[in-house]
Design an enzyme around this catalytic site. Structure first.
Site, PDB file in Angstrom:
ATOM      1  N   GLY A 119      -1.325  -6.572   2.496  1.00  0.00           N
ATOM      2  CA  GLY A 119      -1.087  -5.736   1.327  1.00  0.00           C
ATOM      3  C   GLY A 119      -0.372  -4.420   1.592  1.00  0.00           C
TER       4      GLY A 119
ATOM      5  CB  THR B  25      -8.247   1.784   8.099  1.00  0.00           C
ATOM      6  OG1 THR B  25      -8.161   2.221   6.743  1.00  0.00           O
ATOM      7  CG2 THR B  25      -8.595   2.959   8.983  1.00  0.00           C
ATOM      8  N   GLY B  26      -6.977  -1.135   7.576  1.00  0.00           N
ATOM      9  CA  GLY B  26      -6.611  -2.192   6.633  1.00  0.00           C
ATOM     10  C   GLY B  26      -5.121  -2.467   6.671  1.00  0.00           C
ATOM     11  CB  ALA B  27      -2.691  -2.022   9.387  1.00  0.00           C
ATOM     12  CB  SER B  28      -4.620  -7.247   8.671  1.00  0.00           C
ATOM     13  OG  SER B  28      -5.659  -7.006   7.736  1.00  0.00           O
TER      14      SER B  28
ATOM     15  N   GLY C  64      -1.327  -1.743   3.228  1.00  0.00           N
ATOM     16  CA  GLY C  64      -1.393  -1.240   4.608  1.00  0.00           C
ATOM     17  C   GLY C  64      -0.304  -1.845   5.475  1.00  0.00           C
TER      18      GLY C  64
ATOM     19  CE1 TYR D 186     -11.058  -0.647  -5.258  1.00  0.00           C
ATOM     20  CE2 TYR D 186     -10.350   0.149  -7.400  1.00  0.00           C
ATOM     21  CZ  TYR D 186     -10.059  -0.181  -6.094  1.00  0.00           C
ATOM     22  OH  TYR D 186      -8.774  -0.044  -5.612  1.00  0.00           O
TER      23      TYR D 186
ATOM     24  CB  SER E 162      -7.807   3.401  -7.292  1.00  0.00           C
ATOM     25  OG  SER E 162      -7.686   2.687  -8.494  1.00  0.00           O
TER      26      SER E 162
HETATM   27  N1  LIG Z   1      -3.736  -3.453  -5.131  1.00  0.00           N
HETATM   28  C1  LIG Z   1      -3.850  -2.438  -5.994  1.00  0.00           C
HETATM   29  O1  LIG Z   1      -3.432  -2.531  -7.169  1.00  0.00           O
HETATM   30  C2  LIG Z   1      -4.470  -1.172  -5.567  1.00  0.00           C
HETATM   31  C3  LIG Z   1      -5.076  -1.019  -4.333  1.00  0.00           C
HETATM   32  N2  LIG Z   1      -5.641   0.178  -3.981  1.00  0.00           N
HETATM   33  C4  LIG Z   1      -6.249   0.379  -2.681  1.00  0.00           C
HETATM   34  O2  LIG Z   1      -5.316   0.088  -1.672  1.00  0.00           O
HETATM   35  C5  LIG Z   1      -5.992  -0.235  -0.470  1.00  0.00           C
HETATM   36  C6  LIG Z   1      -5.364  -1.465   0.140  1.00  0.00           C
HETATM   37  O3  LIG Z   1      -5.651  -2.561  -0.710  1.00  0.00           O
HETATM   38  P1  LIG Z   1      -4.606  -3.735  -1.008  1.00  0.00           P
HETATM   39  O4  LIG Z   1      -3.484  -3.677  -0.053  1.00  0.00           O
HETATM   40  O5  LIG Z   1      -4.336  -3.710  -2.451  1.00  0.00           O
HETATM   41  O6  LIG Z   1      -5.537  -4.998  -0.787  1.00  0.00           O
HETATM   42  P2  LIG Z   1      -5.623  -6.034   0.433  1.00  0.00           P
HETATM   43  O7  LIG Z   1      -6.858  -6.808   0.179  1.00  0.00           O
HETATM   44  O8  LIG Z   1      -4.354  -6.719   0.633  1.00  0.00           O
HETATM   45  O9  LIG Z   1      -5.823  -5.053   1.676  1.00  0.00           O
HETATM   46  C7  LIG Z   1      -7.048  -4.480   1.980  1.00  0.00           C
HETATM   47  C8  LIG Z   1      -7.078  -4.252   3.462  1.00  0.00           C
HETATM   48  O10 LIG Z   1      -8.338  -3.662   3.799  1.00  0.00           O
HETATM   49  C9  LIG Z   1      -8.911  -4.439   4.821  1.00  0.00           C
HETATM   50  N3  LIG Z   1     -10.354  -4.374   4.786  1.00  0.00           N
HETATM   51  C10 LIG Z   1     -11.193  -4.743   3.799  1.00  0.00           C
HETATM   52  N4  LIG Z   1     -12.454  -4.551   4.186  1.00  0.00           N
HETATM   53  C11 LIG Z   1     -12.412  -4.064   5.431  1.00  0.00           C
HETATM   54  C12 LIG Z   1     -13.395  -3.687   6.377  1.00  0.00           C
HETATM   55  N5  LIG Z   1     -14.685  -3.793   6.132  1.00  0.00           N
HETATM   56  N6  LIG Z   1     -12.982  -3.202   7.568  1.00  0.00           N
HETATM   57  C13 LIG Z   1     -11.682  -3.102   7.873  1.00  0.00           C
HETATM   58  N7  LIG Z   1     -10.710  -3.466   7.037  1.00  0.00           N
HETATM   59  C14 LIG Z   1     -11.082  -3.948   5.836  1.00  0.00           C
HETATM   60  C15 LIG Z   1      -8.411  -5.853   4.578  1.00  0.00           C
HETATM   61  O11 LIG Z   1      -8.573  -6.624   5.753  1.00  0.00           O
HETATM   62  P3  LIG Z   1      -8.410  -8.222   5.746  1.00  0.00           P
HETATM   63  O12 LIG Z   1      -6.920  -8.450   5.820  1.00  0.00           O
HETATM   64  O13 LIG Z   1      -9.132  -8.634   6.945  1.00  0.00           O
HETATM   65  O14 LIG Z   1      -9.012  -8.720   4.454  1.00  0.00           O
HETATM   66  C16 LIG Z   1      -6.976  -5.560   4.229  1.00  0.00           C
HETATM   67  O15 LIG Z   1      -6.203  -5.361   5.377  1.00  0.00           O
HETATM   68  C17 LIG Z   1      -7.451  -0.399  -0.853  1.00  0.00           C
HETATM   69  O16 LIG Z   1      -8.151   0.764  -0.491  1.00  0.00           O
HETATM   70  C18 LIG Z   1      -7.415  -0.536  -2.355  1.00  0.00           C
HETATM   71  O17 LIG Z   1      -8.597  -0.106  -2.968  1.00  0.00           O
HETATM   72  C19 LIG Z   1      -5.606   1.244  -4.833  1.00  0.00           C
HETATM   73  C20 LIG Z   1      -5.031   1.145  -6.054  1.00  0.00           C
HETATM   74  C21 LIG Z   1      -4.418  -0.067  -6.513  1.00  0.00           C
HETATM   75  C1  LIG Z   2      -1.273  -7.969 -17.960  1.00  0.00           C
HETATM   76  C2  LIG Z   2      -2.343  -7.872 -18.945  1.00  0.00           C
HETATM   77  C3  LIG Z   2      -1.907  -8.281 -20.308  1.00  0.00           C
HETATM   78  C4  LIG Z   2      -3.631  -8.535 -18.582  1.00  0.00           C
HETATM   79  C5  LIG Z   2      -4.202  -8.144 -17.231  1.00  0.00           C
HETATM   80  C6  LIG Z   2      -5.620  -7.753 -17.360  1.00  0.00           C
HETATM   81  C7  LIG Z   2      -6.300  -7.198 -16.080  1.00  0.00           C
HETATM   82  C8  LIG Z   2      -6.589  -8.325 -15.146  1.00  0.00           C
HETATM   83  C9  LIG Z   2      -5.492  -6.076 -15.429  1.00  0.00           C
HETATM   84  C10 LIG Z   2      -5.143  -4.970 -16.441  1.00  0.00           C
HETATM   85  C11 LIG Z   2      -5.154  -3.650 -15.680  1.00  0.00           C
HETATM   86  C12 LIG Z   2      -5.270  -4.060 -14.225  1.00  0.00           C
HETATM   87  C13 LIG Z   2      -5.625  -3.061 -13.182  1.00  0.00           C
HETATM   88  C14 LIG Z   2      -5.426  -1.753 -13.383  1.00  0.00           C
HETATM   89  C15 LIG Z   2      -5.645  -0.719 -12.382  1.00  0.00           C
HETATM   90  C16 LIG Z   2      -5.744  -1.239 -10.948  1.00  0.00           C
HETATM   91  C17 LIG Z   2      -6.318  -0.156 -10.049  1.00  0.00           C
HETATM   92  C18 LIG Z   2      -5.358   0.993  -9.941  1.00  0.00           C
HETATM   93  C19 LIG Z   2      -6.793  -0.618  -8.741  1.00  0.00           C
HETATM   94  O1  LIG Z   2      -7.086   0.199  -7.870  1.00  0.00           O
HETATM   95  C20 LIG Z   2      -7.074  -2.036  -8.466  1.00  0.00           C
HETATM   96  C21 LIG Z   2      -6.532  -3.024  -9.444  1.00  0.00           C
HETATM   97  C22 LIG Z   2      -6.568  -2.516 -10.878  1.00  0.00           C
HETATM   98  C23 LIG Z   2      -8.010  -2.292 -11.274  1.00  0.00           C
HETATM   99  C24 LIG Z   2      -5.915  -3.578 -11.816  1.00  0.00           C
HETATM  100  C25 LIG Z   2      -6.652  -4.893 -11.846  1.00  0.00           C
HETATM  101  C26 LIG Z   2      -6.180  -5.896 -12.890  1.00  0.00           C
HETATM  102  C27 LIG Z   2      -6.182  -5.284 -14.293  1.00  0.00           C
HETATM  103  C28 LIG Z   2      -7.614  -4.934 -14.681  1.00  0.00           C
END
Ligand SMILES: NC(=O)C1=CN([C@@H]2O[C@H](COP(=O)(O)OP(=O)(O)OC[C@H]3O[C@@H](n4cnc5c(N)ncnc54)[C@H](OP(=O)(O)O)[C@@H]3O)[C@@H](O)[C@H]2O)C=CC1
Ligand SMILES: CC(C)CCC[C@@H](C)[C@H]1CC[C@H]2C3=CC[C@H]4[C@H](C)C(=O)CC[C@]4(C)[C@H]3CC[C@]12C
Length: 334
Positions: A13, A8-11, A15, A193, A171
């Site tokens: 990041g 899921t969410g493969a489009s 995924g 979140y 996360s």
């Molecule tokens: N980036 C990070 O630092 C971290 C991310 N994560 C988790 O990783 C996962 C992927 O996120 P990430 O790759 O970072 O972010 P992206 O926004 O790049 O990817 C998120 C994906 O989820 C899809 N999505 C969002 N809402 C829906 C929905 N309602 N139905 C179906 N698909 C949906 C998006 O689709 P669309 O392309 O259409 O927007 C996209 O493909 C998330 O669960 C996020 O919480 C966890 C820890 C850290």
């Molecule tokens: C680089 C620093 C000096 C300043 C950056 C500040 C903030 C924007 C970011 C600092 C920590 C970041 C995060 C930590 C954990 C991530 C978590 C694992 C996740 O699931 C989604 C993203 C984070 C919350 C991320 C977001 C930006 C920061 C808060």
């Protein structure tokens, strides 16, 4: 028989990077990309096929924040496949996020700076909203829509002879103190979140308890901090441009700054190569990257009590009954 993998969410990041890496591991996997935006999904499929022309890649429309869409996608998936080997529950949102710069600055001069920068503890708040199903959007997207998908796909996932694996993208921002059993959708708080990701950890533990004897296992990964649409959405882009060199330096102090989607998918790819029965239900698997860019996976015990996980699971079943009755849908597919 080649494994069937649904992401899921493969489009975009993590995924999308995961799909590329899975095909690199095993070009024979039958990949199904479950996405809400079919234009983006088609573009991702084209990129995958350009690198692996013989790969079997299909698309299914799935919006996890709409129960109607989840039910429709589940019946389409059942029509296409006889079983599912891996289900990556990866789609997720962190909408309308605010950073507390006051907490950031005071945290940077405390002994917990590295912990704060890897977990964002105390730094972030979100504004959530209600979906057309009447549920909190972050809860429904990050957890409940996926929970209903699993329940609907049980016939394809539960097979004693050949176990299947659910892999939740959690996360390091998941936090027990942000979650409450009495407000598990997090309608009253500002850390939807954190709460939703802690809820995925609880759900995974409970799913193992209920489904291991039917050949279905569940695991949780933490991708670390990855630069994707989700993170870019937190601050204006010029801010990120300024911060990027600092982010690479932070890598010298924590392995959780994986930064690229390729690195972030490390734990998911690692789980794909494990036997589901060999995994520990109470562990979380973290993608880690060294300052030189070398990847590895580290496991860490989750901050979860099995009793709380069970109470939460019963609440999810109650909510499932309620929402499916409203939609006139059967509890589990025939
Ligand atoms: N980036 C990070 O630092 C971290 C991310 N994560 C988790 O990783 C996962 C992927 O996120 P990430 O790759 O970072 O972010 P992206 O926004 O790049 O990817 C998120 C994906 O989820 C899809 N999505 C969002 N809402 C829906 C929905 N309602 N139905 C179906 N698909 C949906 C998006 O689709 P669309 O392309 O259409 O927007 C996209 O493909 C998330 O669960 C996020 O919480 C966890 C820890 C850290
Ligand atoms: C680089 C620093 C000096 C300043 C950056 C500040 C903030 C924007 C970011 C600092 C920590 C970041 C995060 C930590 C954990 C991530 C978590 C694992 C996740 O699931 C989604 C993203 C984070 C919350 C991320 C977001 C930006 C920061 C808060």
């Amino acid at each position: 028989m080649q494994p069937v993998v649904l992401v899921t969410g493969a489009s975009s990041g993590i995924g999308s990077a995961l799909c590329k890496r899975l095909l690199r591991e095993d070009a024979g996997v039958r990949l199904c990309l479950a996405c809400r935006n079919m234009q983006k999904a088609t573009a991702t499929k084209a990129v995958l096929l350009a690198a692996h022309p013989a790969a079997q890649v299909t698309l299914v429309r799935l919006d996890v924040s709409s129960l109607e869409s989840v039910l429709r996608a589940a019946s389409e998936i059942q029509r296409r496949f006889q079983r599912l080997d891996y289900l990556f529950l990866n789609a997720g949102i962190m909408p309308n996020t605010h950073v507390s710069f006051k907490a950031l600055i005071s945290g940077l001069f405390s002994g917990r700076a590295v912990h704060m920068l890897s977990t964002a503890e105390g730094l972030l708040t979100q504004e959530d909203c209600i979906t057309a199903d009447g549920l909190q959007a972050v809860f429904e997207t990050n957890l409940f829509g996926h929970f209903i998908l699993i329940r609907q796909l049980e016939p394809l996932l539960c097979c004693l002879e050949k176990p299947s694996l659910l892999i939740w993208t959690s996360s390091s921002n998941a936090r027990k103190s942000a979650f409450s059993l009495t407000d598990y959708q997090h309608s009253k708080g500002k850390e939807s979140y954190s709460s939703s990701k802690y809820a995925t950890d609880l759900a995974s533990v409970a799913l193992n308890k209920h489904f291991n004897k039917q050949g279905l296992y569940s695991s949780v990964v933490c991708p670390g901090l990855v630069m994707t649409n989700l993170t870019y959405g937190i601050l204006p882009s010029f801010f990120w441009k300024l911060l990027m060199p600092i982010m690479w330096i932070i890598r010298f102090f924590t392995k959780t700054y994986t930064l690229t989607p390729y690195n972030g998918a490390e734990a998911q790819v690692w789980l794909f190569k494990q036997k589901p029965e060999s995994l520990d239900a109470l562990m979380k698997y973290h993608s880690c990257t060294s300052p030189m860019g070398k990847n590895c996976v580290e496991s860490q015990k989750m901050d979860v009590e099995e009793e709380t996980a069970e109470i939460f699971y019963q609440k999810l079943l109650e909510l499932e009954k309620h929402v499916l009755a409203k939609l006139n849908a059967p509890l589990s597919p025939k």
